[in-house]
Design a protein around this motif. Sequence first.
Motif, PDB file in Angstrom:
ATOM      1  N   VAL A 110       1.040  -1.187  -0.153  1.00 18.17           N
ATOM      2  CA  VAL A 110      -0.016   0.297  -0.029  1.00 18.17           C
ATOM      3  C   VAL A 110       0.732   1.408  -0.078  1.00 18.17           C
ATOM      4  O   VAL A 110       1.588   1.240   0.234  1.00 18.17           O
ATOM      5  N   VAL A 111       0.103   1.873  -1.154  1.00 15.03           N
ATOM      6  CA  VAL A 111       1.412   3.707  -0.795  1.00 15.03           C
ATOM      7  C   VAL A 111      -0.168   4.339  -0.562  1.00 15.03           C
ATOM      8  O   VAL A 111      -1.007   4.593  -1.888  1.00 15.03           O
ATOM      9  N   LEU A 112       0.011   5.070   0.485  1.00 18.04           N
ATOM     10  CA  LEU A 112      -0.906   6.321   1.505  1.00 18.04           C
ATOM     11  C   LEU A 112       0.050   8.093   1.311  1.00 18.04           C
ATOM     12  O   LEU A 112       1.087   7.890   1.529  1.00 18.04           O
ATOM     13  N   ALA A 113      -0.982   8.603   0.486  1.00 15.17           N
ATOM     14  CA  ALA A 113      -1.118   9.832  -0.447  1.00 15.17           C
ATOM     15  C   ALA A 113      -1.534  10.561  -0.605  1.00 15.17           C
ATOM     16  O   ALA A 113      -2.409  11.401  -1.971  1.00 15.17           O
ATOM     17  N   THR A 114      -2.658  10.324   0.958  1.00 10.44           N
ATOM     18  CA  THR A 114      -4.066  11.368   0.976  1.00 10.44           C
ATOM     19  C   THR A 114      -3.601  12.465   1.329  1.00 10.44           C
ATOM     20  O   THR A 114      -4.895  13.400   1.955  1.00 10.44           O
ATOM     21  N   GLY A 267       4.807  -3.356   4.710  1.00 10.32           N
ATOM     22  CA  GLY A 267       3.864  -2.536   3.968  1.00 10.32           C
ATOM     23  C   GLY A 267       3.532  -1.756   3.152  1.00 10.32           C
ATOM     24  O   GLY A 267       2.666  -1.876   2.033  1.00 10.32           O
ATOM     25  N   VAL A 268       3.580  -1.450   3.921  1.00 10.63           N
ATOM     26  CA  VAL A 268       1.998   0.260   3.700  1.00 10.63           C
ATOM     27  C   VAL A 268       4.017   1.500   3.953  1.00 10.63           C
ATOM     28  O   VAL A 268       4.227   2.050   4.715  1.00 10.63           O
ATOM     29  N   TYR A 269       3.423   2.032   2.578  1.00  5.53           N
ATOM     30  CA  TYR A 269       4.394   3.477   2.278  1.00  5.53           C
ATOM     31  C   TYR A 269       3.662   5.111   2.396  1.00  5.53           C
ATOM     32  O   TYR A 269       2.459   4.685   2.047  1.00  5.53           O
ATOM     33  N   ALA A 270       4.161   6.125   2.343  1.00  7.08           N
ATOM     34  CA  ALA A 270       3.512   6.739   2.501  1.00  7.08           C
ATOM     35  C   ALA A 270       4.279   8.107   2.186  1.00  7.08           C
ATOM     36  O   ALA A 270       5.763   8.134   1.780  1.00  7.08           O
ATOM     37  N   ALA A 271       4.014   9.365   1.661  1.00 10.86           N
ATOM     38  CA  ALA A 271       3.651   9.862   0.821  1.00 10.86           C
ATOM     39  C   ALA A 271       3.801  11.943   0.268  1.00 10.86           C
ATOM     40  O   ALA A 271       2.154  11.564   0.522  1.00 10.86           O
ATOM     41  N   GLY A 272       4.397  12.370   0.413  1.00  8.53           N
ATOM     42  CA  GLY A 272       3.680  13.980  -0.317  1.00  8.53           C
ATOM     43  C   GLY A 272       3.297  14.307   1.307  1.00  8.53           C
ATOM     44  O   GLY A 272       3.871  14.412   1.935  1.00  8.53           O
ATOM     45  N   ASP A 273       2.177  15.553   1.561  1.00  8.56           N
ATOM     46  CA  ASP A 273       2.103  15.973   2.727  1.00  8.56           C
ATOM     47  C   ASP A 273       1.439  15.520   3.799  1.00  8.56           C
ATOM     48  O   ASP A 273       1.302  15.773   4.542  1.00  8.56           O
ATOM     49  N   ILE A 274       0.936  13.901   3.529  1.00 11.37           N
ATOM     50  CA  ILE A 274       0.735  13.023   4.909  1.00 11.37           C
ATOM     51  C   ILE A 274       1.498  12.646   5.756  1.00 11.37           C
ATOM     52  O   ILE A 274       2.062  11.458   6.605  1.00 11.37           O
TER      53      ILE A 274
END
Length: 321
Positions: A110-114, A267-274
């Motif tokens: 999962v990539v979270l970019a919310t 397994g969970v990645y995150a990017a951007g303003d989050i």
Amino acid sequence: MSCDLPPILDALVVGGGPAGLSAATWLGRYRRSTLVVDAGHQRNLSAVRAHGLLGRDPTTPQELLGEARAGLEQYSHVSLWQGTVSTLRQIDDGLFRAVVDGTEVFAHRVVLATGVRDQVPEIAGFHDHYGTDVHHCPACDGYTARDQVVIILGTGEQLPAFAAELLDWAAGVRIITDTSGRFDDDQRAVLDGQGIEVVDGAAEALVGAPGALLGVRLAGGELVEGDRVFFSYAHHAANGLAEQLGCQLDHEGRIAVNDFQLSSVDGVYAAGDITAGLQLVPIAIGKGTAAGVACATSLRGHSTSSAAPTPAPPTRWFTAG
């Protein structure tokens, strides 16, 4: 859903802004089956221009996103869905189960970019002017306010520093205090020393046509003259899915990540303003690139001979603290 998807995806990307689309681009280049789910809540969609992108300065948010989406079409492994992820959980064997507009979707990564959601001033005319001569980001739009008079609206201890940042460009800076909780004598002395004017009163309405702002009218009828308005209230991390997954969050509710944009959940990645750091489109694109490459290579598997490149590190690279 009408997307032709495999039973289990390599990666689910939540958020179709610059960070999410950048991650999806690199997942596509690594030929990982990927679904991007975009609710269309990018925070800069009201802006007339997006600035500071190398080779594309300026562009519009719509052009930037449109070209990025069009670029994904060359990657047959990537699908884009306009909708919402309501539920996201980790199930057996590290697999993730998401509910996308009522349909179950399964993915290995999962990539979270919310992103984040900005609190905006409740004054007449705001939405007509927002993105034209009303802005929330000095770094993004300060240059467009050069040699002009700027009015600041907002709340919180950060407001004097926020106002001072505009001095890099503006000919004059004025803070309307009703929305800022007012200032004590020491704060006013510091602001006065920087040449920042403090105006007491309740901001009621923006005066002038979009692109030709005259100023802000106070509740008492006084016009505070200015060419542009910048505001700083609060912005809230869209971290509901991260909370469902149990990701570690910082004091502002943003997802804690390591140098590979990996969260505290395997397994969970995150990017951007989050995630923490400067909230600029070029940086969001870079973080999305890092997340996409790291996510893709984490699916590589094992090397087959002594001459093969070193396999990807395990999915858990996070170090707390």
